[in-house]
Enzyme design. Structure first.
Site, PDB file in Angstrom:
ATOM      1  N   TYR A 245      -4.435  -3.775  -0.476  1.00 47.49           N
ATOM      2  CA  TYR A 245      -4.590  -3.306  -1.862  1.00 47.49           C
ATOM      3  C   TYR A 245      -4.791  -4.491  -2.812  1.00 47.49           C
ATOM      4  O   TYR A 245      -5.724  -4.504  -3.622  1.00 47.49           O
ATOM      5  CB  TYR A 245      -3.358  -2.481  -2.290  1.00 47.49           C
ATOM      6  N   HIS A 246      -3.894  -5.489  -2.714  1.00 48.47           N
ATOM      7  CA  HIS A 246      -4.024  -6.632  -3.624  1.00 48.47           C
ATOM      8  C   HIS A 246      -5.364  -7.344  -3.410  1.00 48.47           C
ATOM      9  O   HIS A 246      -5.985  -7.826  -4.359  1.00 48.47           O
ATOM     10  CB  HIS A 246      -2.851  -7.606  -3.440  1.00 48.47           C
TER      11      HIS A 246
ATOM     12  N   THR B 217      -3.873  -7.473 -10.974  1.00 47.03           N
ATOM     13  CA  THR B 217      -2.449  -7.581 -10.645  1.00 47.03           C
ATOM     14  C   THR B 217      -2.036  -9.035 -10.493  1.00 47.03           C
ATOM     15  O   THR B 217      -2.829  -9.857 -10.003  1.00 47.03           O
ATOM     16  CB  THR B 217      -2.127  -6.807  -9.345  1.00 47.03           C
TER      17      THR B 217
ATOM     18  N   LYS C 200      -8.142  -5.904  -5.412  1.00 43.15           N
ATOM     19  CA  LYS C 200      -8.154  -6.340  -6.814  1.00 43.15           C
ATOM     20  C   LYS C 200      -8.807  -7.722  -6.952  1.00 43.15           C
ATOM     21  O   LYS C 200      -9.425  -8.022  -7.977  1.00 43.15           O
ATOM     22  CB  LYS C 200      -6.721  -6.390  -7.359  1.00 43.15           C
TER      23      LYS C 200
ATOM     24  N   SER D 149      -1.696  -8.053   0.336  1.00 41.28           N
ATOM     25  CA  SER D 149      -1.894  -6.746   0.993  1.00 41.28           C
ATOM     26  C   SER D 149      -3.368  -6.387   0.862  1.00 41.28           C
ATOM     27  O   SER D 149      -4.092  -6.975   0.054  1.00 41.28           O
ATOM     28  CB  SER D 149      -1.041  -5.656   0.323  1.00 41.28           C
TER      29      SER D 149
HETATM   30  N1  USQ Z   1      10.921  -4.760  -2.805  1.00 38.38           N
HETATM   31  C1  USQ Z   1      12.227  -4.686  -2.361  1.00 38.38           C
HETATM   32  N2  USQ Z   1      12.774  -3.443  -2.251  1.00 38.38           N
HETATM   33  C2  USQ Z   1      12.110  -2.294  -2.555  1.00 38.38           C
HETATM   34  C3  USQ Z   1      10.786  -2.387  -3.009  1.00 38.38           C
HETATM   35  C4  USQ Z   1      10.217  -3.637  -3.126  1.00 38.38           C
HETATM   36  O1  USQ Z   1      12.878  -5.702  -2.087  1.00 38.38           O
HETATM   37  O2  USQ Z   1      12.684  -1.212  -2.407  1.00 38.38           O
HETATM   38  C5  USQ Z   1      10.292  -6.096  -2.969  1.00 38.38           C
HETATM   39  C6  USQ Z   1       8.991  -6.281  -2.191  1.00 38.38           C
HETATM   40  O3  USQ Z   1       9.221  -6.762  -0.894  1.00 38.38           O
HETATM   41  C7  USQ Z   1       8.241  -7.259  -3.081  1.00 38.38           C
HETATM   42  C8  USQ Z   1       8.730  -6.959  -4.484  1.00 38.38           C
HETATM   43  O4  USQ Z   1       9.936  -6.198  -4.331  1.00 38.38           O
HETATM   44  O5  USQ Z   1       8.617  -8.574  -2.767  1.00 38.38           O
HETATM   45  C9  USQ Z   1       7.769  -6.149  -5.336  1.00 38.38           C
HETATM   46  O6  USQ Z   1       7.447  -4.966  -4.636  1.00 38.38           O
HETATM   47  P1  USQ Z   1       6.976  -3.646  -5.445  1.00 38.38           P
HETATM   48  O7  USQ Z   1       6.832  -2.544  -4.449  1.00 38.38           O
HETATM   49  O8  USQ Z   1       7.840  -3.429  -6.611  1.00 38.38           O
HETATM   50  O9  USQ Z   1       5.589  -4.113  -6.053  1.00 38.38           O
HETATM   51  P2  USQ Z   1       4.201  -4.477  -5.371  1.00 38.38           P
HETATM   52  O10 USQ Z   1       4.072  -3.969  -3.994  1.00 38.38           O
HETATM   53  O11 USQ Z   1       3.992  -5.946  -5.562  1.00 38.38           O
HETATM   54  O12 USQ Z   1       3.170  -3.659  -6.247  1.00 38.38           O
HETATM   55  C10 USQ Z   1       3.450  -3.218  -7.576  1.00 38.38           C
HETATM   56  C11 USQ Z   1       2.462  -2.119  -7.910  1.00 38.38           C
HETATM   57  C12 USQ Z   1       1.065  -2.693  -7.917  1.00 38.38           C
HETATM   58  C13 USQ Z   1       0.991  -3.892  -8.836  1.00 38.38           C
HETATM   59  C14 USQ Z   1       2.040  -4.913  -8.472  1.00 38.38           C
HETATM   60  C15 USQ Z   1       2.151  -6.042  -9.469  1.00 38.38           C
HETATM   61  O13 USQ Z   1       2.558  -1.071  -6.960  1.00 38.38           O
HETATM   62  O14 USQ Z   1       0.151  -1.689  -8.322  1.00 38.38           O
HETATM   63  O15 USQ Z   1      -0.282  -4.462  -8.700  1.00 38.38           O
HETATM   64  O16 USQ Z   1       3.343  -4.271  -8.478  1.00 38.38           O
HETATM   65  S1  USQ Z   1       2.675  -7.533  -8.674  1.00 38.38           S
HETATM   66  O17 USQ Z   1       3.921  -7.274  -7.935  1.00 38.38           O
HETATM   67  O18 USQ Z   1       2.861  -8.523  -9.679  1.00 38.38           O
HETATM   68  O19 USQ Z   1       1.628  -7.875  -7.722  1.00 38.38           O
END
Ligand code: USQ
Length: 394
Positions: free
Chosen positions: A181-182, A144, A185, A179
């Site tokens: 989870y992260h 990720t 990875k 996190s």
């Molecule tokens: N966020 C909001 N509002 C929401 C949901 C999320 O503002 O309703 C924000 C979060 O605070 C964060 C960002 O959007 O800053 C991304 O959150 P996310 O829930 O879309 O993604 P994340 O938790 O980072 O995880 C997802 C996948 C994970 C993958 C990752 C890629 O669940 O499996 O590894 O995206 S990355 O984001 O590049 O790490």
């Protein structure tokens, strides 16, 4: 090629099976169907109805004219994993079979420990099974972009090059995951790199951004080919969640300042990138890292984009800022490189507006499913462990 997909029942795994089959590859896979259970555990449901395993197998047979070897089993059970690899003799193994949610891993001690045990052990099992039963195969491991965190410098693809007294070396770029989870990875990346060094396993570690969208053209009109789309606080991710909120008139849930930047990628282009990695394996013993995303956006830009596209189809959308349940930088530098996939010929096929529009239209037909579970839209899992529902910031 013979491609084994660990996690073949998931949001990415199922479309990947369809996509690779359409490109002429022979596909097999395994899954314990846990994603269906985790989403139910947190009170969610896929916004789009999805077929069960038996129906998926029947649909695949109708399309491909051949049975799909889709085994139900636990990737933390080494004998199961080794049996799969030994029987199928893959040339490539795509490992998508992990618990993918940051909030789920932050719930409590049990969810943190389970996430790390599951993810780290199942990746080790796949590495060992490949060493023992298919040592020439190529591992494409889903990592990720979140492994890197959000440092105040450009992010290279996994490594930075150094030279000292005439000796060139490459050093892993620091990982600062946000996190449990992260972090799991990050551990996988280190273990995979080490396995490449000691056993000569060829590996591609995919640092993927957030994927969005519901469709790939290869699914056709067969509803049984559809993949899931989650919107709960754990398994729903930014754009998909915003689309689900938009169709039921729920305010979009921007966490904190909303200036957090991430890399994003449509589902169809995620498939294209994974296929490029499969079809262009590295040398034996090479561990390479791809940063896999199309564009970086702030969460606030995405909310505005969803609001505009929704307005075009007659939906009026409000955007609210909520107290951020996560501990993360809310306004920061973000400039990751993504040259490796471009060098292999990756060409984005979908623009974000058209995918958001397609997703909204598809969700409108199923809005009752989202309305029936709307209480999962407001986050209450906090990174500080003191869980409480986030309030709107006025
Ligand atoms: N966020 C909001 N509002 C929401 C949901 C999320 O503002 O309703 C924000 C979060 O605070 C964060 C960002 O959007 O800053 C991304 O959150 P996310 O829930 O879309 O993604 P994340 O938790 O980072 O995880 C997802 C996948 C994970 C993958 C990752 C890629 O669940 O499996 O590894 O995206 S990355 O984001 O590049 O790490």
């Amino acid at each position: 090629m013979r491609v084994f997909i660990a996690g073949i029942d998931g949001y990415l795994g199922w479309p990947l099976a369809i996509y690779l089959n359409a490109r002429g590859h022979t596909v097999a896979g395994a899954d314990l169907l846990l994603r269906r259970e985790w989403v139910a555990e947190v009170g969610g449901i896929s916004a789009l109805p999805i077929a069960g395993r038996e129906e998926r197998l029947a649909a695949f047979k109708d399309k491909a004219g051949a049975e799909l070897d889709f085994r139900v089993g636990d990737l933390t059970d080494y004998q199961f994993v080794k049996g799969c690899i030994q029987d199928f003799q893959p040339e490539a193994v795509v490992h998508l079979g992990q618990m993918p949610s940051a909030p789920y891993s932050m719930m409590d001690q049990a969810h943190c420990v389970w996430t790390q045990q599951n993810n780290v052990i199942n990746n080790l099992n796949i590495l060992w099974a490949m060493k023992e039963a298919a040592s020439a195969a190529h591992l494409i491991k889903l990592g990720t972009m979140g492994e890197y965190g959000t440092p105040a410098v450009d992010i290279p693809e996994g490594f930075f090059e150094v030279e000292f007294r005439g000796r060139k070396d490459r050093l892993p770029f620091p990982r600062q995951a946000g996190s449990w989870y992260h972090q799991s990875k990050v551990h996988d990346s280190h273990n995979t790199d080490f396995a490449s060094k000691i056993w000569g396993i060829r590996a591609t570690d995919i640092m993927q951004g957030v994927v969005f969208g519901t469709r790939i053209p290869e699914m056709g009109d067969d509803m049984r080919m559809r993949t899931r789309l989650d919107f709960d606080q754990c398994f729903g991710t930014a754009i998909n969640r915003f689309c689900c909120q938009a169709v039921i008139g729920h305010p979009l849930t921007l966490y904190g300042l909303g200036m957090q930047r991430r890399g994003f990628l449509p589902l169809a282009d995620s498939m294209q990138c994974l296929a490029l990695a499969v079809e262009n394996p590295p040398e034996a013993g090479e561990y390479r890292v791809f940063n896999q995303f199309e564009n970086a956006y702030s969460i606030s830009e995405l909310a505005q984009l969803v609001k505009c596209v929704a307005a075009d189809i007659g939906l009026s959308v409000e955007i609210n800022r909520y107290v951020n349940p996560r501990t993360e930088l809310e306004d920061h530098y973000y400039k990751p490189d993504r040259q490796h996939l471009l060098d292999l010929g990756y060409q984005p096929t979908r623009d974000i507006q058209s995918v958001v529009r397609e997703t909204l239209l598809e969700l409108l037909d199923n809005k009752g499913r989202i309305e029936g579970h709307a209480d999962v839209l407001i986050p209450d899992i906090r990174w500080d462990g003191v869980h409480r529902r986030s309030e709107v910031i006025r």
